[in-house]
Every structure is written in structure tokens, then in C-alpha cells.
Design a protein around this motif. Structure first.
Motif, PDB file in Angstrom:
ATOM      1  N   MET A 153       0.897  -1.398  -0.199  1.00  0.00           N
ATOM      2  CA  MET A 153       0.114   0.014  -0.005  1.00  0.00           C
ATOM      3  C   MET A 153       1.004   1.164   0.066  1.00  0.00           C
ATOM      4  O   MET A 153       1.923   1.030   0.735  1.00  0.00           O
ATOM      5  N   ARG A 154       0.367   2.328  -0.495  1.00  0.00           N
ATOM      6  CA  ARG A 154       1.214   3.681  -0.822  1.00  0.00           C
ATOM      7  C   ARG A 154       1.182   4.234   0.618  1.00  0.00           C
ATOM      8  O   ARG A 154       0.195   4.138   1.406  1.00  0.00           O
ATOM      9  N   LEU A 155       2.545   4.919   0.989  1.00  0.00           N
ATOM     10  CA  LEU A 155       2.434   5.699   2.304  1.00  0.00           C
ATOM     11  C   LEU A 155       1.273   6.757   2.326  1.00  0.00           C
ATOM     12  O   LEU A 155       1.157   7.034   3.478  1.00  0.00           O
ATOM     13  N   THR A 156       0.543   7.039   1.220  1.00  0.00           N
ATOM     14  CA  THR A 156      -0.430   8.192   1.535  1.00  0.00           C
ATOM     15  C   THR A 156      -1.306   7.519   2.311  1.00  0.00           C
ATOM     16  O   THR A 156      -1.980   8.314   3.152  1.00  0.00           O
ATOM     17  N   LEU A 157      -1.662   6.239   2.380  1.00  0.00           N
ATOM     18  CA  LEU A 157      -2.800   5.648   3.282  1.00  0.00           C
ATOM     19  C   LEU A 157      -2.511   5.831   4.660  1.00  0.00           C
ATOM     20  O   LEU A 157      -3.340   6.230   5.574  1.00  0.00           O
ATOM     21  N   LEU A 158      -1.421   5.701   5.181  1.00  0.00           N
ATOM     22  CA  LEU A 158      -0.827   5.819   6.575  1.00  0.00           C
ATOM     23  C   LEU A 158      -0.946   7.608   6.995  1.00  0.00           C
ATOM     24  O   LEU A 158      -1.621   7.966   8.008  1.00  0.00           O
ATOM     25  N   LEU A 159      -0.370   8.294   5.881  1.00  0.00           N
ATOM     26  CA  LEU A 159      -0.484   9.617   6.078  1.00  0.00           C
ATOM     27  C   LEU A 159      -1.714  10.127   6.280  1.00  0.00           C
ATOM     28  O   LEU A 159      -1.991  11.162   7.058  1.00  0.00           O
ATOM     29  N   ALA A 160      -2.721   9.717   5.476  1.00  0.00           N
ATOM     30  CA  ALA A 160      -4.184  10.178   5.401  1.00  0.00           C
ATOM     31  C   ALA A 160      -4.966   9.854   7.009  1.00  0.00           C
ATOM     32  O   ALA A 160      -5.545  10.780   7.526  1.00  0.00           O
ATOM     33  N   SER A 161      -4.496   8.715   7.524  1.00  0.00           N
ATOM     34  CA  SER A 161      -5.167   8.338   8.728  1.00  0.00           C
ATOM     35  C   SER A 161      -4.402   9.106  10.001  1.00  0.00           C
ATOM     36  O   SER A 161      -5.145   9.843  11.005  1.00  0.00           O
TER      37      SER A 161
ATOM     38  N   ILE B 113       9.176  11.840  -8.897  1.00  0.00           N
ATOM     39  CA  ILE B 113       7.615  11.644  -8.732  1.00  0.00           C
ATOM     40  C   ILE B 113       7.532  11.091  -6.999  1.00  0.00           C
ATOM     41  O   ILE B 113       8.047  10.088  -6.832  1.00  0.00           O
ATOM     42  N   ARG B 114       6.915  11.926  -6.555  1.00  0.00           N
ATOM     43  CA  ARG B 114       6.641  11.737  -5.249  1.00  0.00           C
ATOM     44  C   ARG B 114       5.288  10.950  -4.834  1.00  0.00           C
ATOM     45  O   ARG B 114       4.554  11.388  -5.240  1.00  0.00           O
ATOM     46  N   GLU B 115       5.256   9.816  -4.125  1.00  0.00           N
ATOM     47  CA  GLU B 115       4.277   8.965  -4.019  1.00  0.00           C
ATOM     48  C   GLU B 115       4.216   8.643  -2.767  1.00  0.00           C
ATOM     49  O   GLU B 115       5.153   8.405  -1.780  1.00  0.00           O
ATOM     50  N   GLY B 116       2.968   9.066  -2.132  1.00  0.00           N
ATOM     51  CA  GLY B 116       2.776   8.760  -0.795  1.00  0.00           C
ATOM     52  C   GLY B 116       3.017   9.462   0.385  1.00  0.00           C
ATOM     53  O   GLY B 116       2.388  10.569   0.651  1.00  0.00           O
ATOM     54  N   THR B 117       4.492  10.191   0.439  1.00  0.00           N
ATOM     55  CA  THR B 117       4.904  10.985   1.248  1.00  0.00           C
ATOM     56  C   THR B 117       4.901  12.335   0.762  1.00  0.00           C
ATOM     57  O   THR B 117       6.154  12.764   0.064  1.00  0.00           O
ATOM     58  N   VAL B 118       4.158  12.904   0.223  1.00  0.00           N
ATOM     59  CA  VAL B 118       3.671  14.099  -0.495  1.00  0.00           C
ATOM     60  C   VAL B 118       4.087  15.488   0.462  1.00  0.00           C
ATOM     61  O   VAL B 118       3.711  16.580   0.054  1.00  0.00           O
ATOM     62  N   ASP B 119       4.325  15.293   1.731  1.00  0.00           N
ATOM     63  CA  ASP B 119       4.379  16.554   2.684  1.00  0.00           C
ATOM     64  C   ASP B 119       5.529  17.448   2.642  1.00  0.00           C
ATOM     65  O   ASP B 119       6.477  17.180   1.623  1.00  0.00           O
TER      66      ASP B 119
END
Length: 359
Positions: free
Chosen positions: A1-9, A311-317
Motif C-alpha cells: 500500500m502507498r505511504l499516502t494511506l498511513l499519512l491520511a489516517s 515523482i513523489r508517491e505517498g509522502t507528499v508533505d
């Protein structure tokens, strides 16, 4: 799963990302753990790439744009969000487009940001990131100063605010003293847990860095210092800095080669403020140059690997964390036979994929 998922939570319902399921979170936790264990040894000292052909160019519309340049890109839940410069003889502005698959990129709808409060006039060389403390997207760009706009929703191209600047008093004195006949360009922001740093170039061999506290950002930028210095063409523009697992940082800077074509050099450091140690930074051993890029189908459509972004995927902060084992770089290229006025050159966008990761 992409890092985005954890960051979203972690960021909660006020963010533009959906919350993951518990199963997805567990998988993401494992991935984050493996990523955090990686060290600078994961970066090779010699790099090899494959490149796509040109994927995105100007639309055949009433804008009469000559080139699409300077891409910044984040990948969120399968969608690529790209911001870029539009170039033509009359000047520059910005465009946004999105797509899921690269095969769709050329058909993506262009949203010209001069239709947003960001406005008309000179705006170029964007960088986009999610600033978690403010729960806002920031778009950093040049407008004669180092400027930024914000937006709570990256999907809303009309939501970008009117420009504000990082240096209210105009070009800092140290840049005036060193710029010569160059141009003040290519602003880039990266933050750590305490500070935010703003890099910029002068097309004359200097890379500058300012900083402010994380709590004060975007206000309170210090007077710049010279972060790096070299011959004009060897340290030209388009600098970008990323954080790596294990506490390292990766710096990329565009150079003009002995053949007149653009390429990228690289350095690493333990701190955003340096000192920077060379990684792959010569024409014989470049980070990305025509001599270490293999083109799909043997069609070397460009000899320049110019202004672009990983290309930044997941950790877009704002910390700009990247995975050293999965690096793809979106860049601008140019038909080697093209000539004429610089602003009217037919730049197109493609991307290169790193093929020899050390992990």
C-alpha cells in the motif's frame, strides 16, 4: 500500500486523502518500517536510466503555447497531479493537469492557473507539496520574487490563492551581489522537524538557501546564504532537495554540459544545510544525462535531461521523503534540432526510471 494511506489516517478528515482500512494500515506500517531502515548506501555511485518518449506537450488551443516545462508531480491514490510552466514568446504562466496512467497523459485536460486567483503575469517553475501543519497545499514558484499560493484541495485548479512572497523587500542583497547577468530562478522548499528551507539559483554558479522555523513558515525567511558555488554552467539552475531514509538528503542541480545540453548532478548530506558531498556529479559519471539514459525504442528524442522532479508517491508533505529503491524523474526534453528564441523552444515532458538501484 502507498505511504499516502498511513499519512491520511494521521492527518485526519480535514485532509484531501481518504482514510485507510485497518488492513491497509498494517501493510503500510510494515512498508514504512522497511523504508526507515534504508540508509544512504542504497544510493548507487553510478546511475542508469530508461526514458519514455515525449508524453506531454502544448495543446492545440488558442493559447499558442510553445513549450511545457518545469514539472512538479505528486502521485496520490493512483492519480498523478502535475503542475508545470507554460512557455511562449510573450512569457510564462502555470498549468495543472492530472491523469492515472501515463498512457493517458497526453489527453489530460489542461487547467491554466491564470484563471485562478493566482492570476496572470509571470509565474514559472512550480513546486507543489502538502504542508501538514497548515493542512494546505503550497505551490511555490518564481514571479520576479520567490512566491507561493495555497489551496486546500489539489483537485481544484481554481482554488489557488493570489501570490504572496517569501522576501517582502525584494531580491536579497547577496543575490544582487552575485547574480551578474543571470536570473533569480527555481525556488524550492523542504522542511525537517524544526525548520523550513528555501533554495534558489541565480544562473550564475550560486545556489542559495534561506530558512525559517516550521512554526513561522511561510513567514520569517532569513537572508540567504550561499549553499554551494561552482562555475556558471556547472551549477546552473533547477535545484531540488529530498530527504532519504536514515537521515540523509539528496541534492540535484541542473548543469549545462560541454555539448550545450542539459543534465543533472547530485550530492548527499546529513543536513539540509550541508555540507554536500558529491555523489554522481561529472559528465562522465552523471546523475542523469544523455550518456546514462536508454530511450524506449532507441528513439533519443532529446539530448537534454532538463528541469524536472522526482515523482513523489505517498509522502507528499513538506519533508519530501523519497524511496531510493523506486526513483522516477519527470523532466523536460527538447528536440536536438530545435532552435530559436529560448522562450519559444518546443519543450516536452517525459520521465526516466532508475534501473540500477542498490537495494
Amino acid at each position: 500500500m502507498r505511504l499516502t494511506l498511513l499519512l491520511a489516517s494521521l492527518w485526519g478528515s480535514a485532509t484531501p486523502f481518504p482514510a485507510p482500512s485497518s488492513a491497509e494500515s498494517a501493510v503500510t506500517d510494515a512498508f514504512l518500517s522497511s523504508l526507515s531502515a534504508r540508509q544512504n548506501g542504497d544510493l548507487p555511485t553510478k546511475w542508469q536510466w530508461t526514458s519514455t518518449g515525449p508524453l506531454v506537450g502544448p495543446k492545440n488551443d488558442n493559447r499558442q503555447i510553445a513549450g511545457i516545462k518545469d514539472p512538479t508531480v505528486v502521485l496520490i491514490n493512483g492519480t498523478h497531479h502535475v503542475f508545470a510552466s507554460t512557455a511562449q514568446s510573450s512569457g510564462y504562466n502555470l498549468v495543472y493537469f492530472s491523469f492515472d496512467d501515463w498512457a493517458q497523459a497526453s489527453n489530460a485536460t489542461f487547467h491554466y492557473l491564470d484563471q485562478a486567483p493566482l492570476g496572470t503575469g509571470y509565474r514559472a517553475a512550480p513546486q507543489v507539496f502538502w504542508f501538514a501543519p497548515h493542512k494546505l497545499w503550497y505551490l511555490v514558484y518564481q514571479n520576479g520574487n520567490a512566491a507561493y499560493s495555497t489551496n486546500p484541495d489539489i483537485n481544484n485548479p481554481r482554488g489557488w490563492t493570489a501570490p504572496k512572497v517569501f522576501y517582502p523587500d525584494g531580491m536579497p542583497e547577496i543575490i544582487k551581489q552575485n547574480i551578474g547577468d543571470g536570473y533569480w530562478v527555481d525556488m524550492w522548499v523542504i522542511c525537517d522537524s524544526a525548520s523550513c528551507h528555501l533554495f534558489s539559483s541565480d544562473d550564475n554558479g550560486q545556489l542559495y538557501r534561506s530558512q525559517t522555523s516550521l512554526g513561522q513558515f511561510p513567514n520569517g525567511m532569513s537572508q540567504p546564504v550561499i549553499a554551494m558555488q561552482d562555475r556558471r554552467n556547472d551549477l546552473f539552475e533547477a535545484a531540488c532537495v529530498y530527504s532519504l531514509p536514515g537521515g540523509q538528503y539528496l541534492l540535484l542541480v541542473e548543469a549545462i554540459g560541454s555539448d550545450g545540453h542539459r543534465w543533472f548532478r547530485s550530492w548527499t548530506a546529513r543536513s539540509i544545510s550541508g555540507p554536500w558531498q558529491g555523489l554522481a556529479n561529472t559528465e562522465q559519471n552523471p546523475w542523469a544525462r544523455s550518456n546514462n539514459v536508454r530511450f524506449e525504442g532507441g528513439n533519443a528524442w532529446t539530448k537534454s535531461i532538463s528541469h524536472g522532479e522526482i515523482i513523489r508517491e505517498g509522502t507528499v508533505d513538506e519533508k519530501l521523503l523519497i524511496d531510493p529503491c523506486n526513483i522516477r524523474f519527470m523532466y523536460q526534453g527538447l528536440d536536438p534540432s530545435a532552435g530559436g528564441e529560448y522562450n519559444a523552444l518546443p519543450w516536452r515532458l517525459g520521465f526516466i526510471t532508475h534501473t540500477n538501484p542498490a537495494c
